[in-house]
Design a protein around this motif. Sequence first.
Motif, PDB file in Angstrom:
ATOM      1  N   ARG A 205     -31.594  -7.241 -14.175  1.00 19.85           N
ATOM      2  CA  ARG A 205     -32.940  -7.810 -14.162  1.00 19.85           C
ATOM      3  C   ARG A 205     -33.081  -8.732 -12.957  1.00 19.85           C
ATOM      4  O   ARG A 205     -32.145  -9.416 -12.553  1.00 19.85           O
ATOM      5  CB  ARG A 205     -33.185  -8.588 -15.459  1.00 19.85           C
ATOM      6  N   LYS A 206     -34.263  -8.776 -12.373  1.00 16.87           N
ATOM      7  CA  LYS A 206     -34.523  -9.607 -11.199  1.00 16.87           C
ATOM      8  C   LYS A 206     -34.475 -11.081 -11.566  1.00 16.87           C
ATOM      9  O   LYS A 206     -35.094 -11.518 -12.540  1.00 16.87           O
ATOM     10  CB  LYS A 206     -35.890  -9.258 -10.609  1.00 16.87           C
ATOM     11  N   THR A 207     -33.695 -11.844 -10.781  1.00 16.19           N
ATOM     12  CA  THR A 207     -33.599 -13.293 -10.960  1.00 16.19           C
ATOM     13  C   THR A 207     -33.687 -13.957  -9.592  1.00 16.19           C
ATOM     14  O   THR A 207     -33.940 -13.301  -8.576  1.00 16.19           O
ATOM     15  CB  THR A 207     -32.255 -13.681 -11.623  1.00 16.19           C
ATOM     16  N   ALA A 208     -33.433 -15.249  -9.561  1.00 18.58           N
ATOM     17  CA  ALA A 208     -33.509 -16.011  -8.310  1.00 18.58           C
ATOM     18  C   ALA A 208     -32.364 -15.703  -7.348  1.00 18.58           C
ATOM     19  O   ALA A 208     -32.347 -16.218  -6.224  1.00 18.58           O
ATOM     20  CB  ALA A 208     -33.530 -17.505  -8.609  1.00 18.58           C
ATOM     21  N   ILE A 209     -31.402 -14.870  -7.756  1.00 17.27           N
ATOM     22  CA  ILE A 209     -30.302 -14.521  -6.844  1.00 17.27           C
ATOM     23  C   ILE A 209     -30.263 -13.015  -6.554  1.00 17.27           C
ATOM     24  O   ILE A 209     -29.307 -12.519  -5.958  1.00 17.27           O
ATOM     25  CB  ILE A 209     -28.938 -14.971  -7.403  1.00 17.27           C
ATOM     26  N   THR A 210     -31.287 -12.269  -6.933  1.00 14.00           N
ATOM     27  CA  THR A 210     -31.271 -10.812  -6.802  1.00 14.00           C
ATOM     28  C   THR A 210     -31.571 -10.369  -5.379  1.00 14.00           C
ATOM     29  O   THR A 210     -32.535 -10.834  -4.763  1.00 14.00           O
ATOM     30  CB  THR A 210     -32.301 -10.169  -7.760  1.00 14.00           C
ATOM     31  N   GLY A 211     -30.740  -9.452  -4.868  1.00 11.38           N
ATOM     32  CA  GLY A 211     -30.986  -8.830  -3.572  1.00 11.38           C
ATOM     33  C   GLY A 211     -31.604  -7.460  -3.763  1.00 11.38           C
ATOM     34  O   GLY A 211     -32.408  -7.237  -4.664  1.00 11.38           O
ATOM     35  N   LEU A 274     -25.780 -10.646 -15.803  1.00  9.33           N
ATOM     36  CA  LEU A 274     -25.834 -10.414 -14.365  1.00  9.33           C
ATOM     37  C   LEU A 274     -24.516  -9.762 -13.983  1.00  9.33           C
ATOM     38  O   LEU A 274     -23.449 -10.193 -14.424  1.00  9.33           O
ATOM     39  CB  LEU A 274     -26.012 -11.730 -13.605  1.00  9.33           C
ATOM     40  N   THR A 275     -24.567  -8.735 -13.171  1.00  6.58           N
ATOM     41  CA  THR A 275     -23.367  -7.953 -12.888  1.00  6.58           C
ATOM     42  C   THR A 275     -22.951  -8.117 -11.431  1.00  6.58           C
ATOM     43  O   THR A 275     -23.775  -8.008 -10.523  1.00  6.58           O
ATOM     44  CB  THR A 275     -23.619  -6.457 -13.175  1.00  6.58           C
ATOM     45  N   GLY A 276     -21.675  -8.388 -11.248  1.00  5.36           N
ATOM     46  CA  GLY A 276     -21.111  -8.458  -9.907  1.00  5.36           C
ATOM     47  C   GLY A 276     -20.118  -7.338  -9.684  1.00  5.36           C
ATOM     48  O   GLY A 276     -19.751  -6.608 -10.608  1.00  5.36           O
ATOM     49  N   LEU A 277     -19.683  -7.209  -8.436  1.00  3.72           N
ATOM     50  CA  LEU A 277     -18.614  -6.285  -8.084  1.00  3.72           C
ATOM     51  C   LEU A 277     -17.427  -7.111  -7.613  1.00  3.72           C
ATOM     52  O   LEU A 277     -17.549  -7.897  -6.668  1.00  3.72           O
ATOM     53  CB  LEU A 277     -19.053  -5.328  -6.966  1.00  3.72           C
ATOM     54  N   LEU A 371     -24.364  -1.364  -5.131  1.00  3.17           N
ATOM     55  CA  LEU A 371     -24.642  -2.693  -4.596  1.00  3.17           C
ATOM     56  C   LEU A 371     -26.087  -3.113  -4.873  1.00  3.17           C
ATOM     57  O   LEU A 371     -26.358  -4.260  -5.227  1.00  3.17           O
ATOM     58  CB  LEU A 371     -24.370  -2.715  -3.092  1.00  3.17           C
ATOM     59  N   CYS A 372     -27.009  -2.178  -4.711  1.00  2.00           N
ATOM     60  CA  CYS A 372     -28.424  -2.496  -4.928  1.00  2.00           C
ATOM     61  C   CYS A 372     -28.750  -2.752  -6.395  1.00  2.00           C
ATOM     62  O   CYS A 372     -29.742  -3.423  -6.710  1.00  2.00           O
ATOM     63  CB  CYS A 372     -29.311  -1.357  -4.401  1.00  2.00           C
ATOM     64  N   HIS A 373     -27.930  -2.237  -7.294  1.00  4.93           N
ATOM     65  CA  HIS A 373     -28.202  -2.358  -8.722  1.00  4.93           C
ATOM     66  C   HIS A 373     -27.426  -3.496  -9.385  1.00  4.93           C
ATOM     67  O   HIS A 373     -27.533  -3.693 -10.594  1.00  4.93           O
ATOM     68  CB  HIS A 373     -27.889  -1.037  -9.426  1.00  4.93           C
ATOM     69  N   THR A 374     -26.608  -4.214  -8.609  1.00  5.87           N
ATOM     70  CA  THR A 374     -25.859  -5.358  -9.140  1.00  5.87           C
ATOM     71  C   THR A 374     -26.303  -6.627  -8.412  1.00  5.87           C
ATOM     72  O   THR A 374     -27.167  -6.579  -7.524  1.00  5.87           O
ATOM     73  CB  THR A 374     -24.347  -5.133  -8.992  1.00  5.87           C
ATOM     74  N   SER A 375     -25.732  -7.772  -8.768  1.00  8.88           N
ATOM     75  CA  SER A 375     -26.283  -9.057  -8.306  1.00  8.88           C
ATOM     76  C   SER A 375     -25.434  -9.809  -7.286  1.00  8.88           C
ATOM     77  O   SER A 375     -25.966 -10.634  -6.546  1.00  8.88           O
ATOM     78  CB  SER A 375     -26.532  -9.977  -9.511  1.00  8.88           C
ATOM     79  N   PHE A 376     -24.127  -9.570  -7.239  1.00  5.81           N
ATOM     80  CA  PHE A 376     -23.301 -10.320  -6.300  1.00  5.81           C
ATOM     81  C   PHE A 376     -21.959  -9.608  -6.106  1.00  5.81           C
ATOM     82  O   PHE A 376     -21.602  -8.693  -6.850  1.00  5.81           O
ATOM     83  CB  PHE A 376     -23.067 -11.763  -6.774  1.00  5.81           C
TER      84      PHE A 376
END
Length: 456
Positions: A205-211, A274-277, A371-376
Amino acid sequence: MGSEHDEPLTPAGRLFLQPETKQIVHCAIGLKNPIQIETVKQEINNSSLIEHPRFRSLLVRDRNGIEHWRPIQIDIDSHLIIIDEPLPEGDAGVNLYLSDLSIQSNGLSMEKPLWEIHVLMSHNCLVFRIHHSLGDGISLMSMLIASCRKLNKPHDLPTLHLQSSATHRNSVRGGINLWKLVVTVCFCVVFAVEFVLRCFWIRDRKTAITGGAGVELWPRKMATASFLIQDMKTVKNAVRDATINDVLFAIISSGISRYLDSRSSNGLRDGLQLTGLAMVNLRKQPGLQELSDLMKSNSGARWGNKFGMILLPVYYHRSNSSNPLEYLKRAKAMIDRKKQSFEALFSYKIGDIVMSTLGPKFASYLNYRILCHTSFTISNVVGPQEEIMMGGNPVTFLRANNSALPHALILNMVSYAGRADMQVQVAKDIIPDPDFLAKCFEDALLEMKEQVTVKI
């Protein structure tokens, strides 16, 4: 027509040359005393870097467009960039310079081997810029450390005493039974399905840290979050069998929650994922190895790019509604499941198969989609535990980061001599205040430590 001395790139090396996934690794080494350029040149000439064939080779393409490494004569001066211009004092100046280098458009010249050393004269700092096709963070850090010596024992190489994820895997294999096998297979299936869904459909979901797509081209800012290893150990000991990595992921989860609390708490439900790699070293030997080990063909250390990735779910929780140590307990439970599934090893094998069968363009497309579907992104490289020196000059810090990605938040941590520095790289139009975000991470650890101290 190719030369008989040409060597083909590895599949991973070809992946990092694709437009969507091209990457340059930056390693900043702070020195205590002023830098002498002639001494730097002498150290380079005597270093492992010059001995390694990858660093003495030009990238060329044959008539079929296949990339090869071609050995050439090195001109040190063409790889040494002297920066005399004034920069802001302290960490701010180094981070400003690294931010400018990290923009995707600031690549390396293809007319010479794919590495440079930038010398920030005003900050006594060397910045190694090395293309990711030459090797991953473990390979490159090992090479740099091989050129250093212990500060208190000038003739000795730095030492590392670590436990790798491979050690954990071997211990699991040693005690495997039918039930563990069933659980592992189930986790692997879940992991594979999750990765496919992430590639094509599911996104955070889009948040203040989403690219997102194209964000890798946006201007960058950078800050440094610093942690004491002893503080991390104190927190680690509060939860049975927890590791430093568990503490790191707890810090990230808590720090991101703190940041979102201050920037966009309205509309965010408690427990939002929020999902990272996370990048995981897959070499058999623990930690960093000497360059001679990395270059042996029969060594489990092996030079190059040998890392897998795991999907790292962290959860937003309002800062005033959760026990700080709950972040660590959740992080440990999640990482334990990841270890049991062999997710990092599985992702590496799948990537290798995709590269070999469908080619680097399709593999690059899949990586970009994830990368586009995760947050960091998060990576963690463990450095020397004792103080070291380079060319007789004491090293004050070791830091690393990489070129911009579609993520608006990239976290790269390197530990050195009792301290861990995490570079917080952001797309500044999305996260305009990386210094505040870095403080959120630092405060997260201090709050966990305070909670442990109160319990004791």
